[in-house]
Write a protein that holds these residues in place. Structure first.
Motif, PDB file in Angstrom:
ATOM      1  N   ASP A 121       0.841  -1.187   0.000  1.00 38.55           N
ATOM      2  CA  ASP A 121       0.000   0.000   0.000  1.00 38.55           C
ATOM      3  C   ASP A 121       0.888   1.252   0.000  1.00 38.55           C
ATOM      4  O   ASP A 121       1.884   1.312   0.711  1.00 38.55           O
ATOM      5  N   GLY A 122       0.491   2.216  -0.829  1.00 39.06           N
ATOM      6  CA  GLY A 122       1.251   3.481  -0.871  1.00 39.06           C
ATOM      7  C   GLY A 122       2.511   3.375  -1.708  1.00 39.06           C
ATOM      8  O   GLY A 122       3.477   4.117  -1.493  1.00 39.06           O
ATOM      9  N   GLY A 127      -8.592  12.861   0.929  1.00 41.19           N
ATOM     10  CA  GLY A 127      -9.517  13.535   0.004  1.00 41.19           C
ATOM     11  C   GLY A 127      -9.276  15.030  -0.044  1.00 41.19           C
ATOM     12  O   GLY A 127      -8.689  15.603   0.869  1.00 41.19           O
ATOM     13  N   TYR A 141      -0.669  13.789   8.094  1.00 34.76           N
ATOM     14  CA  TYR A 141      -1.106  13.013   6.929  1.00 34.76           C
ATOM     15  C   TYR A 141       0.078  12.817   6.002  1.00 34.76           C
ATOM     16  O   TYR A 141       0.661  13.789   5.538  1.00 34.76           O
ATOM     17  N   GLY A 200      -0.201  10.411   3.356  1.00 31.18           N
ATOM     18  CA  GLY A 200      -0.695   9.888   2.085  1.00 31.18           C
ATOM     19  C   GLY A 200      -0.461   8.386   1.967  1.00 31.18           C
ATOM     20  O   GLY A 200      -0.763   7.793   0.939  1.00 31.18           O
ATOM     21  N   GLY A 201       0.066   7.774   3.019  1.00 36.96           N
ATOM     22  CA  GLY A 201       0.222   6.310   3.059  1.00 36.96           C
ATOM     23  C   GLY A 201      -0.697   5.801   4.159  1.00 36.96           C
ATOM     24  O   GLY A 201      -0.558   6.204   5.323  1.00 36.96           O
ATOM     25  N   PHE A 202      -1.617   4.923   3.803  1.00 39.52           N
ATOM     26  CA  PHE A 202      -2.617   4.470   4.779  1.00 39.52           C
ATOM     27  C   PHE A 202      -1.941   3.783   5.976  1.00 39.52           C
ATOM     28  O   PHE A 202      -2.308   4.025   7.128  1.00 39.52           O
ATOM     29  N   PHE A 235      -8.192   9.061  11.887  1.00 36.96           N
ATOM     30  CA  PHE A 235      -7.906   9.060  10.455  1.00 36.96           C
ATOM     31  C   PHE A 235      -9.253   8.969   9.753  1.00 36.96           C
ATOM     32  O   PHE A 235     -10.111   8.170  10.145  1.00 36.96           O
ATOM     33  N   TYR A 273     -10.979   8.824   5.668  1.00 36.08           N
ATOM     34  CA  TYR A 273     -11.065   9.034   4.222  1.00 36.08           C
ATOM     35  C   TYR A 273     -12.559   9.016   3.958  1.00 36.08           C
ATOM     36  O   TYR A 273     -13.187   7.973   3.940  1.00 36.08           O
ATOM     37  N   LYS A 285     -12.581   6.310  -1.144  1.00 39.52           N
ATOM     38  CA  LYS A 285     -11.522   5.748  -1.993  1.00 39.52           C
ATOM     39  C   LYS A 285     -11.045   4.372  -1.533  1.00 39.52           C
ATOM     40  O   LYS A 285     -10.715   3.516  -2.345  1.00 39.52           O
ATOM     41  N   LEU A 286     -11.016   4.166  -0.233  1.00 43.46           N
ATOM     42  CA  LEU A 286     -10.295   2.993   0.273  1.00 43.46           C
ATOM     43  C   LEU A 286     -11.154   1.728   0.220  1.00 43.46           C
ATOM     44  O   LEU A 286     -12.386   1.780   0.322  1.00 43.46           O
ATOM     45  N   GLU A 294      -8.079  -2.911   2.767  1.00 46.42           N
ATOM     46  CA  GLU A 294      -7.505  -1.853   3.591  1.00 46.42           C
ATOM     47  C   GLU A 294      -8.269  -1.651   4.900  1.00 46.42           C
ATOM     48  O   GLU A 294      -7.688  -1.588   5.979  1.00 46.42           O
TER      49      GLU A 294
HETATM   50  O1  F6P Z   1      -5.119   3.391  -1.344  1.00 45.25           O
HETATM   51  C1  F6P Z   1      -3.916   3.944  -1.663  1.00 45.25           C
HETATM   52  C2  F6P Z   1      -3.584   5.190  -0.858  1.00 45.25           C
HETATM   53  O2  F6P Z   1      -2.318   5.617  -1.291  1.00 45.25           O
HETATM   54  C3  F6P Z   1      -3.568   5.004   0.676  1.00 45.25           C
HETATM   55  O3  F6P Z   1      -2.372   4.422   1.117  1.00 45.25           O
HETATM   56  C4  F6P Z   1      -3.761   6.406   1.162  1.00 45.25           C
HETATM   57  O4  F6P Z   1      -4.381   6.494   2.435  1.00 45.25           O
HETATM   58  C5  F6P Z   1      -4.617   7.030   0.109  1.00 45.25           C
HETATM   59  O5  F6P Z   1      -4.514   6.225  -1.068  1.00 45.25           O
HETATM   60  C6  F6P Z   1      -4.175   8.424  -0.205  1.00 45.25           C
HETATM   61  O6  F6P Z   1      -5.086   9.014  -1.049  1.00 45.25           O
HETATM   62  P1  F6P Z   1      -4.981  10.548  -1.523  1.00 45.25           P
HETATM   63  O7  F6P Z   1      -3.816  10.566  -2.473  1.00 45.25           O
HETATM   64  O8  F6P Z   1      -6.280  10.833  -2.166  1.00 45.25           O
HETATM   65  O9  F6P Z   1      -4.715  11.382  -0.303  1.00 45.25           O
END
Ligand code: F6P
Length: 318
Positions: A114-115, A197, A222, A224-226, A241, A243, A253-254, A259
């Motif tokens: 992930d990420g 988002g 934040y 950007g990696g879950f 956290f 989304y 999105k998730l 996830e």
């Molecule tokens: O699902 C992939 C991912 O990269 C997650 O690891 C992360 O939480 C999310 O998307 C980040 O999304 P965005 O780029 O919209 O912030």
């Protein structure tokens, strides 16, 4: 042996010993161990791919498999020979695959890396695993028996739960996963927030909730990696956290299976809460592989407050 070393050994509890002491069932112990070991292979692959950061070129000029695809392949191959897994579903595949002989009891779901888009920036990334008894269909609460994630950061850490609390291990220089935090507990109220988002795509109710957190002085965290973003809430012991549902994508999105369910399992086992804004993530029935859901996960107070804002009951007390 120096005194320091024997002290060190004395106080180390490795993953296998911990699971045995915690009374985790034998097959499940072996499976979790196998997955944790696979994390080392995935990490080696990440290092290999990062050679370009150190100025290396792919000397064979071959098209390399994307890192998330090769991590998926590594995981599938390892699970295939574990003897405990009948079926495997991964974020990288559009179908469930049968990897056992038919009599194995576990169904494993994975987000192998992930990420992965954060690899070139050298930020932390991770592997997320859900372990189900037999089937993934239905509510996670009824099918899941364990979950774990591995964080590939400055250190490699692994957080697992087999339904007997949530525990963190660190991969040491000897290649062993040693216990670093047992029975992690989230506080009822934290002080950090992590928001996925774009603000312009949020709903009015979600925006009001975020403005509330900002007024209350929550610190934004934040990456950007879950995995590292959830890990921060888990290890710092609180916060939220989210989304959320977006205007154009109400499901967020998730992905539920790959996830959200594993993280909800781990956070609930640590005394926290995970909802889609209303209902617990683990009570959402799984209907299809790629199912998505909004998520609000972390300390009880923040997740309950989000629920109140989303239901427009604004008489929330701080
Ligand atoms: O699902 C992939 C991912 O990269 C997650 O690891 C992360 O939480 C999310 O998307 C980040 O999304 P965005 O780029 O919209 O912030």
């Amino acid at each position: 042996m120096g005194e320091g070393i024997s002290d060190y050994t004395k106080f180390c509890v490795d993953l296998r010993r911990h699971m045995w002491m915690a009374g985790v069932e034998l097959d499940l112990r072996r499976l979790i161990w196998q997955i944790a070991v696979t994390g080392k292979y995935i990490s080696a692959k990440i290092h290999e791919s990062n050679r370009k950061l150190a100025g290396f070129k792919n000397i064979y000029g071959e098209e390399q498999l994307a890192l998330d695809k090769s991590s998926d392949e590594i995981l599938k191959n390892q699970l295939q020979f574990s003897g405990f897994v009948r079926e495997y579903a991964s974020e990288e595949r559009d179908q469930v695959i049968t990897i056992g002989q038919g009599q194995e009891k576990y169904f494993v779901t994975a987000d192998p890396l992930d990420g992965s888009s954060l690899v070139d920036t050298n930020l932390a990334i991770g592997t997320i695993i859900g372990i189900h008894n037999g089937t993934i269909l239905g509510k996670g609460r009824d099918t899941m028996v364990a979950a774990l994630y591995i964080t590939y950061g400055p250190l490699i850490t692994m957080v697992y739960s087999a339904g007997k609390g949530t525990h963190e291990f660190v991969l040491n220089r000897e290649g062993e996963y040693v216990l670093s935090q047992e029975n992690i507990r989230l506080r009822d109220k934290g002080d950090i927030y992590s928001l996925g988002g774009l603000r312009r795509d949020w709903t009015e109710a979600h925006l009001k909730f975020v403005e509330y957190l900002e007024r209350e002085g929550y610190k934004l965290r934040y990456s950007g990696g879950f995995v590292p973003d959830i890990n921060q809430i888990v290890i710092k012991g609180g916060g939220i956290f989210t989304y959320p549902a977006l205007r154009k994508s109400p499901e967020g999105k998730l992905r539920l299976l790959f996830e959200l369910q594993p993280m909800a399992f781990l956070v609930e086992q640590a005394g926290g809460v995970a909802t889609d804004g209303n209902n617990p993530i683990l009570d959402i029935p799984v209907e299809k592989l790629g199912q998505r859901s909004p998520i609000y996960i972390g300390s009880r107070f923040e997740v309950e407050t989000a629920r109140a804002f989303l239901n427009e009951k604004q008489e929330v007390q701080g």
